[in-house]
Design a protein around this motif. Structure first.
Motif, PDB file in Angstrom:
ATOM      1  N   ASP A 155       0.857  -1.182   0.000  1.00 12.78           N
ATOM      2  CA  ASP A 155       0.000   0.000   0.000  1.00 12.78           C
ATOM      3  C   ASP A 155       0.891   1.229   0.000  1.00 12.78           C
ATOM      4  O   ASP A 155       2.120   1.115   0.025  1.00 12.78           O
ATOM      5  CB  ASP A 155      -0.916   0.008   1.230  1.00 12.78           C
ATOM      6  CG  ASP A 155      -2.271   0.668   0.953  1.00 12.78           C
ATOM      7  OD1 ASP A 155      -2.312   1.585   0.098  1.00 12.78           O
ATOM      8  OD2 ASP A 155      -3.266   0.267   1.591  1.00 12.78           O
ATOM      9  N   GLU A 156       0.264   2.398  -0.036  1.00 16.29           N
ATOM     10  CA  GLU A 156       1.026   3.632   0.061  1.00 16.29           C
ATOM     11  C   GLU A 156       0.317   4.613   0.976  1.00 16.29           C
ATOM     12  O   GLU A 156      -0.893   4.525   1.201  1.00 16.29           O
ATOM     13  CB  GLU A 156       1.273   4.251  -1.313  1.00 16.29           C
ATOM     14  CG  GLU A 156       0.035   4.590  -2.102  1.00 16.29           C
ATOM     15  CD  GLU A 156       0.376   5.107  -3.495  1.00 16.29           C
ATOM     16  OE1 GLU A 156       1.444   4.758  -4.027  1.00 16.29           O
ATOM     17  OE2 GLU A 156      -0.440   5.863  -4.052  1.00 16.29           O
ATOM     18  N   ASN A 157       1.110   5.530   1.498  1.00 15.44           N
ATOM     19  CA  ASN A 157       0.647   6.471   2.516  1.00 15.44           C
ATOM     20  C   ASN A 157       0.968   7.884   2.050  1.00 15.44           C
ATOM     21  O   ASN A 157       2.127   8.228   1.851  1.00 15.44           O
ATOM     22  CB  ASN A 157       1.365   6.142   3.839  1.00 15.44           C
ATOM     23  CG  ASN A 157       1.237   7.221   4.889  1.00 15.44           C
ATOM     24  OD1 ASN A 157       2.226   7.654   5.460  1.00 15.44           O
ATOM     25  ND2 ASN A 157       0.029   7.661   5.172  1.00 15.44           N
ATOM     26  N   HIS A 158      -0.069   8.699   1.858  1.00 20.21           N
ATOM     27  CA  HIS A 158       0.123  10.087   1.430  1.00 20.21           C
ATOM     28  C   HIS A 158       0.228  10.996   2.646  1.00 20.21           C
ATOM     29  O   HIS A 158      -0.624  10.946   3.541  1.00 20.21           O
ATOM     30  CB  HIS A 158      -1.047  10.530   0.547  1.00 20.21           C
ATOM     31  CG  HIS A 158      -1.039   9.907  -0.812  1.00 20.21           C
ATOM     32  ND1 HIS A 158      -0.588  10.566  -1.933  1.00 20.21           N
ATOM     33  CD2 HIS A 158      -1.412   8.674  -1.225  1.00 20.21           C
ATOM     34  CE1 HIS A 158      -0.693   9.775  -2.985  1.00 20.21           C
ATOM     35  NE2 HIS A 158      -1.191   8.607  -2.586  1.00 20.21           N
ATOM     36  N   VAL A 159       1.265  11.818   2.674  1.00 23.27           N
ATOM     37  CA  VAL A 159       1.491  12.702   3.813  1.00 23.27           C
ATOM     38  C   VAL A 159       1.912  14.090   3.351  1.00 23.27           C
ATOM     39  O   VAL A 159       2.370  14.279   2.221  1.00 23.27           O
ATOM     40  CB  VAL A 159       2.585  12.152   4.764  1.00 23.27           C
ATOM     41  CG1 VAL A 159       2.148  10.838   5.384  1.00 23.27           C
ATOM     42  CG2 VAL A 159       3.905  11.991   4.044  1.00 23.27           C
ATOM     43  N   LEU A 160       1.751  15.031   4.269  1.00 25.19           N
ATOM     44  CA  LEU A 160       2.240  16.394   4.061  1.00 25.19           C
ATOM     45  C   LEU A 160       3.215  16.719   5.186  1.00 25.19           C
ATOM     46  O   LEU A 160       2.849  16.677   6.361  1.00 25.19           O
ATOM     47  CB  LEU A 160       1.086  17.396   4.087  1.00 25.19           C
ATOM     48  CG  LEU A 160       1.508  18.878   4.155  1.00 25.19           C
ATOM     49  CD1 LEU A 160       2.110  19.312   2.827  1.00 25.19           C
ATOM     50  CD2 LEU A 160       0.340  19.761   4.556  1.00 25.19           C
TER      51      LEU A 160
END
Length: 351
Positions: A155-160
């Motif tokens: 999976d992937e994790n989107h962050v700022l």
């Protein structure tokens, strides 16, 4: 160095000097990393009691002096053991207590790996992060103790990463179409926005009604989410956003904030009011609150590759699935054979 498997208690540990470091309200670091929601005993307790009741918990525990580690797992019968995690989990990783350095963490995990070989033939854990070294540590340590390890992206994790910016500075870097939508729809004054930091039963009922009318699939376990929102509100970490039109709630979002990180757990909007963009306006308001009021360093949008996340976030981090097989256990041999066959097929496919 000790080891134990706990099948009945989450918060109480008979080892003196260790329990307070592994339960809520104790050490604020996970082996050198700040602990958060997904490291806390309360999280695993609620997740198991509400979502994973069919599987017995198996908590691998090792300690040395004031340092300790817990691996929160569930027993999946002849298929082995699984991470105590599901679709609500942003991450799963070993939970360290005390302040072990890299050498101490490896030693603790080696003890857990050696003892787990007596309890099971197979362990699957996901979604494991590696920006903190967790996936690499598990893979390398278990392999060193004789386990066969397969590590694959899952999976992937989107962050700022806020990087000290104000919300205005962050917003200026967003895509032009997104900024234009917020400016146009916000100027109309049709949508009213509010952010609540305490649990409000009426607001939560609005969220559930909106979710039922949204594009989202049926909620997996609404009782768990409500329990989580109540517990996080008690700790002052809840950020519940509600958007209304003419007094009717049409969009809602469930965030939590702690340790300078904002977690976006759930968001939904009523499809009948899509033209007013209540969800976009609400996300804009919550980002502004998280950055300028809560002063977070990181906004975490959880797992998933939804395209809309790219408009708000700037970085993507992988999440991994690790399959750990104990080769001396006969029950592991069929899985080992499958891996060999898959490896041969992949090799011949390239020829």
């Amino acid at each position: 160095m000790g080891f134990m498997t706990l099948n009945d208690e989450y918060h109480d540990n008979p080892k003196p000097g260790v329990a307070h470091r592994l339960s809520d309200g104790g050490d604020t670091r996970n082996g050198g990393h700040r602990t958060g929601l997904f490291d806390r005993a309360l999280w695993f307790d609620g997740l198991h009691r509400h979502c994973l009741t069919a599987q017995a918990p198996h908590i691998a525990y090792a300690a040395d002096g004031g340092d300790a580690v817990k691996l929160y797992l569930v027993d999946n019968g002849r298929a082995g053991m699984l991470a105590m995690a599901n679709w609500y989990s942003f991450i799963w990783r070993p939970v360290f207590g005390g302040n072990p350095d890299a050498i101490a963490k490896r030693a603790l995990l080696e003890t857990a790996a050696r003892k787990l070989a007596k309890d099971t033939h197979r362990v699957i854990v996901s979604p494991v992060p590696d920006e903190d070294g967790s996936a690499s540590l598990i893979a390398e340590t278990f392999a060193a103790k004789g386990w066969l390890v397969t590590r694959t992206p899952c999976d992937e994790n989107h962050v700022l990463h806020v990087g000290g910016r104000s919300f205005a500075q962050y917003w200026a870097s967003r895509p032009g179409q997104l900024r234009s939508t917020v400016k146009r729809k916000g100027a109309k004054g049709v949508v009213d926005l509010r952010i609540e930091t305490t649990f409000n039963a009426a607001s939560w009922a609005d969220y559930e009604a909106i979710y039922a009318r949204s594009w989202k699939p049926e909620e997996g376990n609404p009782d768990f989410l409500r329990w989580l929102a109540q517990r996080e509100a008690e700790a002052g970490r809840l950020r519940m956003g509600i958007a209304s039109i003419e007094g009717q709630a049409v969009a809602a979002q469930f965030w939590t904030v702690e340790n300078a990180t904002a977690y976006i757990h759930k968001l939904a909007h009523d499809e009948r009011h899509l033209q007013a963009s209540p969800g976009t306006l609400l996300t804009h308001a919550l980002f502004a609150h998280a950055i300028d009021t809560d002063h977070v360093d990181l906004v975490d949008f959880g797992t998933g590759s939804d395209p809309y996340k790219r408009d708000w976030m700037e970085d993507v981090r992988p999440r991994y699935r690790l399959e750990l097989l104990w080769p001396k256990a006969p029950l592991a041999w069929p899985y080992m054979a499958r891996h060999r066959m898959a490896g041969l097929a992949a090799r011949f496919g390239k020829d």
